[in-house]
Design a protein around this motif. Structure first.
Motif, PDB file in Angstrom:
ATOM      1  N   VAL B 212       0.865  -1.175   0.000  1.00 17.55           N
ATOM      2  CA  VAL B 212       0.000   0.000   0.000  1.00 17.55           C
ATOM      3  C   VAL B 212       0.900   1.223   0.000  1.00 17.55           C
ATOM      4  CG1 VAL B 212      -1.801   1.243   1.215  1.00 17.55           C
ATOM      5  CG2 VAL B 212      -1.732  -1.230   1.303  1.00 17.55           C
ATOM      6  N   VAL B 213       0.759   2.036  -1.028  1.00 15.24           N
ATOM      7  CA  VAL B 213       1.674   3.173  -1.131  1.00 15.24           C
ATOM      8  C   VAL B 213       1.050   4.481  -0.735  1.00 15.24           C
ATOM      9  CG1 VAL B 213       3.121   2.177  -2.893  1.00 15.24           C
ATOM     10  CG2 VAL B 213       1.102   3.431  -3.556  1.00 15.24           C
ATOM     11  N   ARG B 214      -0.239   4.531  -0.623  1.00 14.96           N
ATOM     12  CA  ARG B 214      -0.860   5.804  -0.299  1.00 14.96           C
ATOM     13  C   ARG B 214      -2.201   5.562   0.348  1.00 14.96           C
ATOM     14  NH1 ARG B 214       0.160  10.533  -4.468  1.00 14.96           N
ATOM     15  NH2 ARG B 214      -0.595  12.293  -3.289  1.00 14.96           N
ATOM     16  N   LEU B 215      -2.565   6.479   1.202  1.00 14.91           N
ATOM     17  CA  LEU B 215      -3.893   6.404   1.812  1.00 14.91           C
ATOM     18  C   LEU B 215      -4.614   7.701   1.513  1.00 14.91           C
ATOM     19  CD1 LEU B 215      -5.980   5.177   3.802  1.00 14.91           C
ATOM     20  CD2 LEU B 215      -4.829   6.429   5.594  1.00 14.91           C
ATOM     21  N   ILE B 216      -5.849   7.575   1.041  1.00 15.46           N
ATOM     22  CA  ILE B 216      -6.655   8.772   0.818  1.00 15.46           C
ATOM     23  C   ILE B 216      -7.821   8.709   1.785  1.00 15.46           C
ATOM     24  CG2 ILE B 216      -7.847  10.140  -0.923  1.00 15.46           C
ATOM     25  CD1 ILE B 216      -5.145   9.381  -1.860  1.00 15.46           C
ATOM     26  N   VAL B 217      -7.965   9.723   2.581  1.00 10.93           N
ATOM     27  CA  VAL B 217      -9.103   9.790   3.488  1.00 10.93           C
ATOM     28  C   VAL B 217     -10.100  10.740   2.844  1.00 10.93           C
ATOM     29  CG1 VAL B 217      -9.849  10.291   5.806  1.00 10.93           C
ATOM     30  CG2 VAL B 217      -7.539   9.505   5.408  1.00 10.93           C
ATOM     31  N   VAL B 252      -4.287   9.314  15.014  1.00  8.58           N
ATOM     32  CA  VAL B 252      -4.450   8.283  13.982  1.00  8.58           C
ATOM     33  C   VAL B 252      -3.637   8.642  12.749  1.00  8.58           C
ATOM     34  CG1 VAL B 252      -6.126   7.382  12.337  1.00  8.58           C
ATOM     35  CG2 VAL B 252      -6.686   7.458  14.740  1.00  8.58           C
ATOM     36  N   LEU B 253      -3.745   9.888  12.350  1.00  9.02           N
ATOM     37  CA  LEU B 253      -3.034  10.294  11.143  1.00  9.02           C
ATOM     38  C   LEU B 253      -1.534  10.265  11.344  1.00  9.02           C
ATOM     39  CD1 LEU B 253      -5.167  13.229   9.778  1.00  9.02           C
ATOM     40  CD2 LEU B 253      -4.886  10.990   8.815  1.00  9.02           C
ATOM     41  N   ALA B 258       3.425   8.323   9.449  1.00  8.67           N
ATOM     42  CA  ALA B 258       4.781   7.856   9.711  1.00  8.67           C
ATOM     43  C   ALA B 258       5.114   6.665   8.845  1.00  8.67           C
ATOM     44  CB  ALA B 258       4.912   7.487  11.185  1.00  8.67           C
ATOM     45  N   ALA B 259       4.095   6.110   8.210  1.00  7.94           N
ATOM     46  CA  ALA B 259       4.336   4.905   7.433  1.00  7.94           C
ATOM     47  C   ALA B 259       4.164   5.096   5.940  1.00  7.94           C
ATOM     48  CB  ALA B 259       3.392   3.805   7.904  1.00  7.94           C
ATOM     49  N   MET B 260       3.304   6.038   5.530  1.00  7.92           N
ATOM     50  CA  MET B 260       3.069   6.168   4.088  1.00  7.92           C
ATOM     51  C   MET B 260       2.462   7.529   3.803  1.00  7.92           C
ATOM     52  SD  MET B 260      -0.450   4.100   3.595  1.00  7.92           S
ATOM     53  CE  MET B 260       0.090   2.663   4.417  1.00  7.92           C
ATOM     54  N   PRO B 261       2.478   7.953   2.586  1.00  6.36           N
ATOM     55  CA  PRO B 261       1.843   9.231   2.251  1.00  6.36           C
ATOM     56  C   PRO B 261       0.343   9.170   2.474  1.00  6.36           C
ATOM     57  CG  PRO B 261       3.319   8.548   0.499  1.00  6.36           C
ATOM     58  CD  PRO B 261       3.242   7.406   1.445  1.00  6.36           C
ATOM     59  N   VAL B 262      -0.161  10.217   3.049  1.00  8.51           N
ATOM     60  CA  VAL B 262      -1.590  10.294   3.355  1.00  8.51           C
ATOM     61  C   VAL B 262      -2.144  11.585   2.782  1.00  8.51           C
ATOM     62  CG1 VAL B 262      -3.277  10.529   5.206  1.00  8.51           C
ATOM     63  CG2 VAL B 262      -1.364   8.991   5.479  1.00  8.51           C
ATOM     64  N   ASP B 263      -3.295  11.483   2.129  1.00  8.42           N
ATOM     65  CA  ASP B 263      -4.001  12.677   1.680  1.00  8.42           C
ATOM     66  C   ASP B 263      -5.311  12.715   2.434  1.00  8.42           C
ATOM     67  OD1 ASP B 263      -3.252  12.459  -1.904  1.00  8.42           O
ATOM     68  OD2 ASP B 263      -1.983  12.677  -0.135  1.00  8.42           O
ATOM     69  N   ILE B 264      -5.593  13.826   3.057  1.00  4.87           N
ATOM     70  CA  ILE B 264      -6.877  13.901   3.755  1.00  4.87           C
ATOM     71  C   ILE B 264      -7.728  14.976   3.096  1.00  4.87           C
ATOM     72  CG2 ILE B 264      -5.863  15.351   5.584  1.00  4.87           C
ATOM     73  CD1 ILE B 264      -8.038  14.013   7.385  1.00  4.87           C
ATOM     74  N   MET B 265      -8.944  14.606   2.775  1.00  8.33           N
ATOM     75  CA  MET B 265      -9.852  15.518   2.100  1.00  8.33           C
ATOM     76  C   MET B 265     -10.934  15.937   3.076  1.00  8.33           C
ATOM     77  SD  MET B 265     -10.355  13.207  -1.287  1.00  8.33           S
ATOM     78  CE  MET B 265     -11.792  14.030  -1.878  1.00  8.33           C
ATOM     79  N   PRO B 266     -11.410  17.154   2.969  1.00 11.08           N
ATOM     80  CA  PRO B 266     -12.520  17.554   3.837  1.00 11.08           C
ATOM     81  C   PRO B 266     -13.831  16.993   3.300  1.00 11.08           C
ATOM     82  CG  PRO B 266     -11.891  19.368   2.428  1.00 11.08           C
ATOM     83  CD  PRO B 266     -10.946  18.252   2.119  1.00 11.08           C
ATOM     84  N   GLY B 267     -14.762  16.809   4.209  1.00  6.29           N
ATOM     85  CA  GLY B 267     -16.060  16.298   3.799  1.00  6.29           C
ATOM     86  C   GLY B 267     -17.146  17.239   4.256  1.00  6.29           C
ATOM     87  N   LEU B 285      -4.922  21.982  12.511  1.00  2.00           N
ATOM     88  CA  LEU B 285      -5.750  20.958  13.131  1.00  2.00           C
ATOM     89  C   LEU B 285      -4.952  19.703  13.411  1.00  2.00           C
ATOM     90  CD1 LEU B 285      -8.941  21.084  10.925  1.00  2.00           C
ATOM     91  CD2 LEU B 285      -8.822  21.682  13.307  1.00  2.00           C
ATOM     92  N   PHE B 286      -3.895  19.529  12.683  1.00  2.00           N
ATOM     93  CA  PHE B 286      -3.111  18.309  12.814  1.00  2.00           C
ATOM     94  C   PHE B 286      -1.671  18.665  13.149  1.00  2.00           C
ATOM     95  CE2 PHE B 286      -6.689  16.337  11.163  1.00  2.00           C
ATOM     96  CZ  PHE B 286      -7.067  16.938   9.990  1.00  2.00           C
ATOM     97  N   PRO B 287      -1.452  19.129  14.365  1.00  2.00           N
ATOM     98  CA  PRO B 287      -0.075  19.524  14.651  1.00  2.00           C
ATOM     99  C   PRO B 287       0.897  18.353  14.604  1.00  2.00           C
ATOM    100  CG  PRO B 287      -1.434  19.641  16.616  1.00  2.00           C
ATOM    101  CD  PRO B 287      -2.348  19.377  15.481  1.00  2.00           C
ATOM    102  N   GLY B 288       0.376  17.177  14.930  1.00  2.00           N
ATOM    103  CA  GLY B 288       1.294  16.039  14.902  1.00  2.00           C
ATOM    104  C   GLY B 288       1.558  15.551  13.492  1.00  2.00           C
ATOM    105  N   ALA B 289       0.491  15.413  12.745  1.00  2.00           N
ATOM    106  CA  ALA B 289       0.655  14.800  11.437  1.00  2.00           C
ATOM    107  C   ALA B 289       1.253  15.745  10.413  1.00  2.00           C
ATOM    108  CB  ALA B 289      -0.693  14.276  10.938  1.00  2.00           C
ATOM    109  N   SER B 290       1.019  17.041  10.573  1.00  2.00           N
ATOM    110  CA  SER B 290       1.475  17.939   9.522  1.00  2.00           C
ATOM    111  C   SER B 290       2.978  18.142   9.556  1.00  2.00           C
ATOM    112  CB  SER B 290       0.776  19.284   9.615  1.00  2.00           C
ATOM    113  OG  SER B 290       0.926  19.814  10.902  1.00  2.00           O
ATOM    114  N   ALA B 291       3.624  17.580  10.578  1.00  3.66           N
ATOM    115  CA  ALA B 291       5.078  17.711  10.599  1.00  3.66           C
ATOM    116  C   ALA B 291       5.740  16.776   9.601  1.00  3.66           C
ATOM    117  CB  ALA B 291       5.596  17.413  12.010  1.00  3.66           C
TER     118      ALA B 291
END
Lengths: 440, 425
Positions: B212-217, B252-253, B258-267, B285-291
């Motif tokens: 799995v190379v990418r996750l799209i939320v 969660v993000l 930390a493992a793969m590229p993630v794209d998060i979309m607003p809903g 909103l994502f201080p941890g993940a946006s680093a």
């Protein structure tokens, strides 16, 4: 790979944890606690269950491809009783491993997750510089080389420096500095957000600056020149955001500021309101700067401004706004830094008085109401009714145009202005900008 | 994604007419060329120039006159004669279509027209003749059809590493996590994260995760408790309740980025702006993940490319709206229609509440056809290969189910667009 002795040690500790403390131990929790990879953790759990598994309930994770069409990959967490059934649904090559061990399985699946979550939160809440196992996923079986983490992690003061590139640089660095300096002084989180909002206020101010000054000609250069000088002259200043503002503001502007801050002389003013008003004040002043300035009055009123800036500089809500005017007069504009910190024990209050002056205009004055009645400074605010007087401050920020809503938070309402409608000049009745929002 | 970012657009009080005009203008060219190739001798005439009995083609925007469509003016009507409509569907048997171009409007009649298949806002060409009552009798509707598609990169051309067998790459799609809501099961989400990050399963399973190379939320990751935002000051306890889900989502993000590229979309329910195209969720909103460099906050709709394969998808608002105003077998058919109309959200300013009034372009017009087209927050997982007029245009249309309800995420392989459903208990 942990060697057998450490494995045995871990197993012993596990035994204590599970039986004595009746914790729920999942393989992930184990791997993060004892810093072993998750595959090793799973094996350890298996060994543990073999040795000491009596009386413990075990949850298994079953994962594999389903046999039924459409083929999908399924992951399930099941109890021992459901294990065979789950395995039967899956095709060959499905894998089973221990998910967690606990004294008893809770009914709510979220409770199975919560110890892991608590642990994850602990790791998550560590300072942003620290690289821990949550953040780099080091115990998983899969690694990704693309991942790069930026360890700086400063989020709050991310005032976008890239915004508004057309703004001349001098005011901006000063602003940034003040933002961070206020943060340094701030002792609670509230003030932090305040700082951000103050930054917003300032950014808005900058926007206005940008918008309004594009039309002006050479006066702009002067405008920018002066703030930069001031800001450079006051590097040790680490309080009021008004510092970079030029002291050559109009009399009315100064009075304006003073009024705004005079209103804040009450006891119950909060940090938030004061600093916020600081931002608001900045906006006003900038607008006024754009309109023609009166230099003579400005010079004399410079000291007033210093007073107000002192007002702004107070962080603690309990302290009143004071200073000695004499000290102000003595001190120079160069040494503003000295003024700001000083706190005067004498108490003073600014009072609004309205009267009709000789020209027939209604004038609202701010008077220092102290032991020295009325001999002290009196600034005049002229109403917008006199349009030819350009020194009159143009409409202050929208929040200030709501005298009605100020009743609840009016700081000095001893002599409210007789004019109930819009006051173009801000009076202390306006209170603070937050009162507007509170009313909602 | 650049088309969907707001960038320098500012709202200056403009209306939506510019948007419609741009849309019509763009499609007129497209349809003009299609009409010329398929119906060479039939003239294209403006609506006001329609003559009785003369056969011609008109190109314009469709407006569907719906009886049950809620209108603000109903509140002011003296008699409330409007029949009650359910919130889910506003269809009525007496709906009819009106075609409108730059010159005028004309009602479309004929048995070829089935109003329930069309919605307001699409641009089509209608071949027929002007009728007596000022109606247009339609013989054939011509849609723009699938836009041009760039060819898929061939797999065989890829220089495979001699030591590793060439393995498929997967893209994981998930939507509707709804962290913070009552019926979200955090264990399910944790299982998904564990699998994606490679913790779960034995080595064989972990090899699968490694592919799995990418996750799209795709939207609706958060469930904000709106009742707390009633306009009064929020107490500290309520503040904690508001921010807890965001923090959980961030944890969660963080684990996944930390493992793969993630794209998060607003809903639709996320703390992002309401109007489409929704702008990316703010990284504060994502201080941890946006680093992480692998974290990407994307717009809704989201377009990206991976290994030469174009992906395009939304968080579901466009399709949900289409469902209300038109009839189709299933969600995939609605998605197929949007592809044929070359417009992701045709009902955008009309009923799909909230569309930014662009003045110079319509960002939802599809110029190129994606290879994978997904739509989040649907009821169930479905997928189909959509073909254009020419066989070599293939699109894999996927409807992603809501994770909080189904526990299912979707994985798409990049090699031949097969799909895999993912089930978590």
């Amino acid at each position: 790979m942990a060697d057998s002795s450490s494995e045995a040690g871990i197993i012993e500790q596990l035994r204590a944890l599970v039986s004595d403390l009746s914790l729920m131990v999942s393989y992930k929790w184990l791997s993060r606690k004892f810093l072993i990879s998750s595959n090793v953790a799973k094996r350890l759990l298996y060994k543990f269950v073999e040795k000491y598994g009596d009386g413990l309930e075990v949850l298994y994770s079953v994962s594999g491809w389903t046999q039924s069409q459409p083929r999908s990959y399924s992951v399930k967490v099941v109890k021992l009783s459901q294990l065979e059934g789950a395995k039967a649904l899956l095709a060959e090559g499905s894998s089973v491993h221990i998910y967690s061990i606990q004294a008893s399985v809770p009914r709510d699946p979220a409770l199975v997750w919560s110890p892991d979550n608590v642990q994850a939160e602990e790791f998550f809440n560590q300072p942003l510089d620290a690289v821990n196992c949550l953040r780099d996923n080091r115990f998983s079986g899969v690694s990704c080389s693309l991942v790069k983490r930026d360890n700086k992690g400063t989020v709050s003061s991310s005032a976008p420096a890239s915004e508004k590139p057309s703004l001349p640089l001098p005011p901006k660095p000063a602003l940034m500095k003040n933002e961070t300096s206020i943060a340094a002084k701030a002792s609670n989180g509230e003030t932090r957000t305040v700082k951000q909002e103050n930054g917003e206020g300032r950014r808005d101010a900058n926007k206005r600056k940008e918008g309004s000054t594009t039309a002006q000609g050479s006066s702009i250069a002067n405008l920018w020149g002066r703030p930069s000088n001031n800001s450079k002259a006051s590097p040790p200043k680490n309080d009021s955001p008004q510092k970079p503002l030029p002291g050559n503001a109009d009399a009315c502007i100064n009075a304006l500021e003073e009024h705004e801050n005079g209103g804040s002389s009450d006891d119950d003013i909060t940090n938030f309101r004061r600093l916020r008003r600081g931002g608001q004040k900045r906006r006003v002043v900038l607008d006024d700067e754009v309109s023609e300035l009166k230099e003579e009055e400005a010079a004399s009123e410079e000291k007033e401004e210093e007073e107000e800036e002192q007002v702004i500089s107070l962080i603690s809500p309990e302290k009143k706004i004071e200073e000695t005017k004499h000290e102000d007069k003595a001190s120079n504009s160069n040494s503003r830094s000295g003024d700001d910190k000083r706190m005067d024990p004498k108490k003073k209050r600014k009072v609004l008085r309205t009267r009709i002056d000789e020209r027939g205009r209604e004038v609202t004055e701010v008077v220092w109401d102290t032991e020295e009645p009325e001999s002290s400074k009196i600034e005049e605010i002229e109403k917008v009714k006199a349009p030819n007087k350009t020194a009159a401050p143009p409409p202050p920020p929208p929040a200030s145009k709501h005298p009605a809503s100020k009743a609840s938070t009016s700081k000095v309402s001893t002599k409210p202005s007789s004019k109930p409608g819009k006051k173009a000049a801000c009076g202390p009745q306006q209170g603070s900008i937050t009162s507007f929002f509170k009313k909602k | 994604d650049e088309d969907f970012e707001r960038r320098d657009q500012r709202y200056k009080g403009q209306q939506y007419s510019h948007l419609y005009y741009c849309r019509l203008h763009k499609f007129r060219e497209v349809l003009g060329s299609i009409v010329q190739s398929s119906l060479p001798r039939v003239p294209v005439s403006p609506i006001l120039g329609l003559k009785d009995g003369k056969r011609c083609v008109v190109i314009g925007t469709v407006y569907k006159q719906m009886k049950l469509k809620p209108s603000i003016l109903d509140e002011y009507a003296k008699e409330r004669t409007k029949p009650l409509a359910t919130a889910s569907s506003f269809m009525h048997s007496e709906d009819y279509l009106v075609l409108e171009d730059a010159s005028g409007r004309v009602k479309l009649v004929g048995s070829m027209i089935v109003p329930s298949n069309y919605v307001t806002g699409i641009v089509i060409a209608a071949w027929g003749q002007g009728g007596k009552d000022g109606d247009f009798f339609v013989r054939q509707i011509i849609e723009p059809g699938l836009p041009p598609q760039s060819p898929l990169p061939s797999i065989t051309g890829k220089p495979a590493c001699p030591y590793l067998k060439f393995r498929d790459k997967y893209v994981a799609l998930v939507s509707g996590l709804r962290i913070g809501s009552d019926h979200c099961n955090p264990l399910q989400i944790q299982l998904l994260v564990d699998h994606l990050t490679g913790h779960l399963g034995d080595e064989q399973e972990q090899m699968l995760s490694a592919q799995v190379v990418r996750l799209i939320v795709a939207g609706n990751s958060l469930d904000v408790q709106y009742n707390l935002l009633a306009g009064q000051a929020i107490s500290a306890k309520d503040q904690a309740r508001l921010t807890e889900p965001v923090k959980e989502l961030d944890i969660v993000l963080t684990q996944v980025t930390a493992a793969m590229p993630v794209d998060i979309m607003p809903g639709a329910n996320d703390p992002a702006n309401f109007t489409l195209p929704q702008q990316p969720l703010h990284k504060c909103l994502f201080p941890g993940a946006s680093a992480y460099s692998t974290f990407l906050s994307a717009t809704n709709p989201h377009r990206f490319e991976l290994d030469g394969i174009e992906f395009l998808g939304t968080s579901g608002q466009n399709v949900d709206d289409l469902e209300k105003y038109s009839e189709a077998k299933d969600v995939i058919e609605l998605m197929e229609r949007t592809l044929r109309w070359r417009h992701i959200a045709p009902t955008a300013p009309d009923t799909l509440a909230g569309c930014f009034p662009y003045t110079d372009k319509d960002p939802f017009v599809l110029d190129t056809c994606p290879h994978v087209y997904f739509c989040g927050n649907q009821k169930s997982f479905m997928s189909r290969l959509v073909t254009g007029m020419y066989i070599w245009k293939l699109v894999r249309a996927i409807s992603i189910p809501r994770f909080c309800d189904s526990g299912t995420a979707v994985m798409v392989t990049c090699s031949d667009r097969l799909f895999v459903g993912f089930q978590h208990r």
